[in-house]
Design a protein around this motif. Structure first.
Motif, PDB file in Angstrom:
ATOM      1  N   MET A  28     -11.757   3.526   4.016  1.00  0.00           N
ATOM      2  CA  MET A  28     -12.011   1.747   4.391  1.00  0.00           C
ATOM      3  C   MET A  28     -12.621   1.155   4.961  1.00  0.00           C
ATOM      4  SD  MET A  28      -8.042   2.962   7.500  1.00  0.00           S
ATOM      5  CE  MET A  28      -8.161   1.702   7.615  1.00  0.00           C
ATOM      6  N   GLU A  29     -12.475   0.494   4.772  1.00  0.00           N
ATOM      7  CA  GLU A  29     -13.837  -1.055   4.654  1.00  0.00           C
ATOM      8  C   GLU A  29     -14.705  -0.543   5.943  1.00  0.00           C
ATOM      9  OE1 GLU A  29     -13.657  -5.490   3.831  1.00  0.00           O
ATOM     10  OE2 GLU A  29     -13.514  -4.677   2.053  1.00  0.00           O
ATOM     11  N   ASN A  30     -13.436  -0.644   7.211  1.00  0.00           N
ATOM     12  CA  ASN A  30     -13.695  -0.683   8.646  1.00  0.00           C
ATOM     13  C   ASN A  30     -14.692   0.829   9.436  1.00  0.00           C
ATOM     14  OD1 ASN A  30     -13.213  -3.320   7.751  1.00  0.00           O
ATOM     15  ND2 ASN A  30     -11.275  -3.873   9.622  1.00  0.00           N
ATOM     16  N   ASP A  31     -14.224   1.318   8.246  1.00  0.00           N
ATOM     17  CA  ASP A  31     -14.195   2.687   9.192  1.00  0.00           C
ATOM     18  C   ASP A  31     -14.216   3.502   8.446  1.00  0.00           C
ATOM     19  OD1 ASP A  31     -13.422   4.820  10.512  1.00  0.00           O
ATOM     20  OD2 ASP A  31     -11.719   4.505  11.252  1.00  0.00           O
ATOM     21  N   ARG A  32     -15.394   4.104   7.655  1.00  0.00           N
ATOM     22  CA  ARG A  32     -15.667   4.995   7.285  1.00  0.00           C
ATOM     23  C   ARG A  32     -14.834   6.606   7.304  1.00  0.00           C
ATOM     24  NH1 ARG A  32     -21.766   3.335   5.396  1.00  0.00           N
ATOM     25  NH2 ARG A  32     -21.485   1.872   4.430  1.00  0.00           N
ATOM     26  N   ARG A  33     -14.409   6.756   8.361  1.00  0.00           N
ATOM     27  CA  ARG A  33     -14.355   7.996   9.010  1.00  0.00           C
ATOM     28  C   ARG A  33     -12.549   8.312   8.373  1.00  0.00           C
ATOM     29  NH1 ARG A  33     -15.141   7.870  14.753  1.00  0.00           N
ATOM     30  NH2 ARG A  33     -14.805   5.987  14.152  1.00  0.00           N
ATOM     31  N   ALA A  34     -11.629   7.010   8.319  1.00  0.00           N
ATOM     32  CA  ALA A  34     -10.459   6.996   7.754  1.00  0.00           C
ATOM     33  C   ALA A  34     -10.126   6.772   6.159  1.00  0.00           C
ATOM     34  CB  ALA A  34      -9.457   5.976   8.550  1.00  0.00           C
ATOM     35  N   TYR A  35      -8.859   6.779   6.025  1.00  0.00           N
ATOM     36  CA  TYR A  35      -8.743   6.536   4.373  1.00  0.00           C
ATOM     37  C   TYR A  35      -7.784   5.817   3.688  1.00  0.00           C
ATOM     38  CZ  TYR A  35     -12.496  10.271   3.943  1.00  0.00           C
ATOM     39  OH  TYR A  35     -14.092  11.232   3.537  1.00  0.00           O
ATOM     40  N   ASN A  36      -7.523   5.096   3.018  1.00  0.00           N
ATOM     41  CA  ASN A  36      -6.239   4.313   3.160  1.00  0.00           C
ATOM     42  C   ASN A  36      -5.335   5.233   1.834  1.00  0.00           C
ATOM     43  OD1 ASN A  36      -5.723   2.085   3.569  1.00  0.00           O
ATOM     44  ND2 ASN A  36      -7.196   0.890   2.894  1.00  0.00           N
ATOM     45  N   LEU A  37      -4.510   5.385   1.851  1.00  0.00           N
ATOM     46  CA  LEU A  37      -4.009   6.503   0.410  1.00  0.00           C
ATOM     47  C   LEU A  37      -2.496   5.592  -0.265  1.00  0.00           C
ATOM     48  CD1 LEU A  37      -2.600   9.036   3.623  1.00  0.00           C
ATOM     49  CD2 LEU A  37      -4.528   9.385   2.170  1.00  0.00           C
ATOM     50  N   PHE A  38      -3.271   6.202  -1.467  1.00  0.00           N
ATOM     51  CA  PHE A  38      -2.299   5.425  -2.472  1.00  0.00           C
ATOM     52  C   PHE A  38      -1.826   6.604  -3.541  1.00  0.00           C
ATOM     53  CE2 PHE A  38      -5.811   3.397  -1.513  1.00  0.00           C
ATOM     54  CZ  PHE A  38      -5.402   1.249  -1.049  1.00  0.00           C
ATOM     55  N   LEU A  39      -0.711   6.362  -4.337  1.00  0.00           N
ATOM     56  CA  LEU A  39       0.049   7.929  -4.961  1.00  0.00           C
ATOM     57  C   LEU A  39      -0.864   7.074  -6.470  1.00  0.00           C
ATOM     58  CD1 LEU A  39       3.498   7.076  -4.410  1.00  0.00           C
ATOM     59  CD2 LEU A  39       1.893   9.325  -3.929  1.00  0.00           C
ATOM     60  N   THR A  40      -1.174   8.523  -7.880  1.00  0.00           N
ATOM     61  CA  THR A  40      -1.881   7.998  -8.785  1.00  0.00           C
ATOM     62  C   THR A  40      -0.540   8.050  -9.537  1.00  0.00           C
ATOM     63  OG1 THR A  40      -1.596  10.508  -9.314  1.00  0.00           O
ATOM     64  CG2 THR A  40      -3.635   9.643  -8.007  1.00  0.00           C
ATOM     65  N   GLU A  41      -0.993   7.840 -11.087  1.00  0.00           N
ATOM     66  CA  GLU A  41       0.410   7.422 -11.723  1.00  0.00           C
ATOM     67  C   GLU A  41       1.237   9.073 -11.949  1.00  0.00           C
ATOM     68  OE1 GLU A  41      -0.090   6.037 -15.299  1.00  0.00           O
ATOM     69  OE2 GLU A  41      -2.001   4.089 -15.237  1.00  0.00           O
ATOM     70  N   ALA A  42       0.405  10.062 -11.358  1.00  0.00           N
ATOM     71  CA  ALA A  42       1.078  11.610 -11.813  1.00  0.00           C
ATOM     72  C   ALA A  42       1.630  11.479 -10.818  1.00  0.00           C
ATOM     73  CB  ALA A  42       0.334  13.139 -11.878  1.00  0.00           C
ATOM     74  N   GLY A  43       1.674  11.013  -9.325  1.00  0.00           N
ATOM     75  CA  GLY A  43       2.210  10.728  -8.013  1.00  0.00           C
ATOM     76  C   GLY A  43       3.740   9.969  -7.535  1.00  0.00           C
TER      77      GLY A  43
END
Length: 144
Positions: A87-102
């Motif tokens: 995440m831009e504002n917090d390097r300890r946190a992540y946004n999550l996305f599905l891949t095409e396989a997901g």
């Protein structure tokens, strides 16, 4: 107030039902050749429902502790179904996305998940289901 046997205690009945549902779901997923747990599926499904979601939100929305979510995400990422982006504002946190396989896995599992739920609701009328949902919401609010 009369003391109840465990078979009469609503919390026990809910827990028993949850455990049996997970057993059934695990067997159905395994029989379909899908290597995913119901807990991992819940996380994968939640990610598919949002354009942007982070680990903290997943934890809240799936009622799982952050450490369990992190472990499940590690597995989902290893399988190539989920991608974490800082995440831009917090390097300890992540946004999550599905891949095409997901996305393909969600499409594959969704009909199976619907069949699992349908099995559990067999011989349950729409009225009974609505009543059950209403009661469970009330119980949840009573503890909130």
């Amino acid at each position: 107030m009369k003391d109840l046997t465990l078979d009469e205690v609503f919390i026990y009945l809910i827990e028993r039902t949850e455990k049996q549902t997970k057993r059934y779901a695990n067997a159905a997923l395994k029989n379909a050749g899908v290597e995913i747990t119901p807990e991992q599926w819940a996380i994968l499904k939640r990610i598919s429902e949002r354009a942007v979601i982070n680990q903290r939100e997943i934890s809240d929305l799936t009622f799982k502790d952050p450490a369990s979510v992190t472990r499940a995400l590690d597995v989902l990422e290893e399988k190539g179904w989920v991608k974490r982006m800082e995440m831009e504002n917090d390097r300890r946190a992540y946004n999550l996305f599905l891949t095409e396989a997901g996305e393909a896995m969600v499409a594959k599992i969704t009909p199976l998940a619907q069949a699992i739920r349908a099995q559990g609701l067999k011989n349950v009328s729409a009225e009974e289901l609505a009543q059950l949902k209403a009661v469970l919401h009330k119980i949840y609010e009573n503890y909130s």
